[in-house]
Design a protein around this motif. Structure first.
Motif, PDB file in Angstrom:
ATOM      1  N   ILE A 187       0.882  -1.164   0.000  1.00  0.00           N
ATOM      2  CA  ILE A 187       0.000   0.000   0.000  1.00  0.00           C
ATOM      3  C   ILE A 187       0.917   1.211   0.000  1.00  0.00           C
ATOM      4  N   LEU A 223      -7.618  -2.154  -3.996  1.00  0.00           N
ATOM      5  CA  LEU A 223      -7.377  -2.649  -2.634  1.00  0.00           C
ATOM      6  C   LEU A 223      -7.951  -4.040  -2.418  1.00  0.00           C
ATOM      7  N   ASP A 224      -9.077  -4.351  -3.034  1.00  0.00           N
ATOM      8  CA  ASP A 224      -9.666  -5.674  -2.870  1.00  0.00           C
ATOM      9  C   ASP A 224      -8.732  -6.759  -3.393  1.00  0.00           C
ATOM     10  N   ALA A 250      -5.643  -7.136  -1.160  1.00  0.00           N
ATOM     11  CA  ALA A 250      -5.910  -7.897   0.054  1.00  0.00           C
ATOM     12  C   ALA A 250      -5.996  -9.393  -0.240  1.00  0.00           C
ATOM     13  N   ARG A 251      -6.682  -9.752  -1.296  1.00  0.00           N
ATOM     14  CA  ARG A 251      -6.913 -11.169  -1.613  1.00  0.00           C
ATOM     15  C   ARG A 251      -5.637 -11.900  -2.023  1.00  0.00           C
ATOM     16  N   VAL A 286      -6.523   0.022   6.063  1.00  0.00           N
ATOM     17  CA  VAL A 286      -6.566  -1.392   6.455  1.00  0.00           C
ATOM     18  C   VAL A 286      -7.564  -1.497   7.599  1.00  0.00           C
ATOM     19  N   ASN A 287      -8.778  -1.883   7.242  1.00  0.00           N
ATOM     20  CA  ASN A 287      -9.864  -1.976   8.220  1.00  0.00           C
ATOM     21  C   ASN A 287     -10.403  -3.408   8.258  1.00  0.00           C
ATOM     22  N   ASP A 326     -13.030  -4.783   6.892  1.00  0.00           N
ATOM     23  CA  ASP A 326     -13.413  -5.288   5.575  1.00  0.00           C
ATOM     24  C   ASP A 326     -12.189  -5.731   4.784  1.00  0.00           C
ATOM     25  N   PHE A 327     -11.130  -4.946   4.826  1.00  0.00           N
ATOM     26  CA  PHE A 327      -9.896  -5.276   4.121  1.00  0.00           C
ATOM     27  C   PHE A 327      -9.278  -6.552   4.691  1.00  0.00           C
ATOM     28  N   LYS A 371     -10.631 -10.003   3.775  1.00  0.00           N
ATOM     29  CA  LYS A 371     -10.350 -10.470   2.422  1.00  0.00           C
ATOM     30  C   LYS A 371      -8.982 -11.136   2.306  1.00  0.00           C
TER      31      LYS A 371
END
Length: 358
Positions: A169, A222-223, A226-227, A246-247, A249-250, A253
């Protein structure tokens, strides 16, 4: 020696810069130095009492430069020099309004931060915090060895795991220096997310891919970052646009075997969400040089309580070579701003709302 009657300029120094650097200031007889005398963060009251009439001030990250301080300094103040690459502690609108020059110390800590980023990735992945605590607390003699005890995901590629993807990031100079250190481990893919308004530099990415013989260097959202990332390293600037990027939801994933490293700003990672992710096994581990709210990180902090979270106290730039270089630049910036010459690094106040990339 300055001639009798020649002007002298009051300079407040918020921390002794050491025997290799202080002579740069002390040898300038045009400067009248007022130095915080203690080996700890400069006391705010002392700074406010001593700043009136100053022409320049050298500050650390712990010293807040705001309208209160600038008003106390008065119209004599010309420059603020900070011994840091970041300048979130400086109210840029306020200093711009007063026409001041701001010096900072970018570039010099790139290698030190990149080194520590790799260290934290290894420690978090290989259960370094757990293993160290086991020995430190005297538990090794009673620890029962097991075939898969204290095992973690390998950073380097293997026959069974021929693909390794590192994600970033932010993809500035420190990220790219970190990538260069990870390549010998067998990293095969580099993914990164950066400012959405900035288009990918396809030529530069292709050059990096070729230089390091990687299968891909790609800017992704970002998705996908993360994956896909086996190791994800946060090296982006702070500020509202990256707050808690980076929360929960992140983190949900990410892979269960992935490792998160943050060596930029604590505000980029939601501490409560990360603690939950570690506790519930969404990711494997985390290595942190920075934590939101630092240094207020007591032993009952949610992240300190997580065994798979390795935390060091913001030491990414803490090499003898780097800190000496930073202190030297801070002194040279101040001298140039007051006595003339080019500042080694000056903040562009025409775009004061932007934070320089890491």
């Amino acid at each position: 020696m300055a001639q009798s009657g020649s002007p002298r300029y009051k300079v407040v120094v918020c921390r002794n810069l050491g025997p290799d650097v202080m002579p740069l200031l002390e040898s300038r007889h045009e400067l009248e130095l007022v130095i915080w005398p203690e080996d700890r963060a400069c006391n705010r009251k002392w700074l406010l009492e001593n700043i009136p009439g100053a022409t320049g001030v050298i500050v650390m990250l712990t010293d807040k430069v705001d309208s209160e301080l600038l008003d106390k300094a008065g119209p004599s103040l010309r420059t603020v020099s900070t011994m840091s690459v970041g300048y979130e502690h400086i109210d840029l609108k306020a200093v711009s309004k007063r026409g001041l020059k701001i010096g900072y110390t970018p570039d010099v800590l790139t290698d030190a931060v990149a080194d520590l980023s790799v260290m934290l990735a290894l420690m978090a992945g290989r259960n370094g915090g757990i293993g160290y605590s086991l020995v430190l607390n005297g538990g090794w003699p009673n620890f029962s060895w097991a075939p898969f005890g204290l095992c973690g995901p390998q950073l380097s590629t293997t026959v069974l795991s021929p693909t390794r993807k590192v994600g970033f990031i932010g993809f500035g100079r420190i990220s790219q220096a970190t990538l260069s250190r990870l390549v010998p481990f067998g990293i095969t893919h580099c993914l990164y997310a950066s400012n959405p308004s900035s288009p990918p530099n396809l030529q530069h990415d292709a050059e990096l891919q070729s230089k390091y013989n990687l299968k891909a260097v790609l800017k992704v959202d970002l998705d996908e970052l993360a994956r896909e990332s086996d190791v994800l390293i946060v090296l982006a600037p702070g500020g509202p646009s990256t707050y808690h990027v980076v929360n929960e939801d992140f983190l949900r994933k990410m892979k269960k075997t992935s490792v998160l490293v943050n060596t930029s700003r604590g505000t980029l990672v939601d501490s409560d969400a990360l603690a939950k992710a570690l506790r519930e096994g969404w990711i494997w581990g985390a290595g942190l040089d920075v934590v939101e709210g630092e240094p207020n990180v007591p032993k009952d902090h949610p992240l300190v309580k997580e065994p798979k979270c390795v935390i060091v106290p913001h030491i990414a730039s803490a090499t003898l070579e780097t800190r000496k270089h930073m202190a030297t630049h801070a002194a040279q910036n101040l001298i140039a701003a007051i006595l003339g010459g080019d500042m080694p690094a000056q903040v562009d106040l025409s775009a004061f709302s932007l934070i320089p990339p890491c």
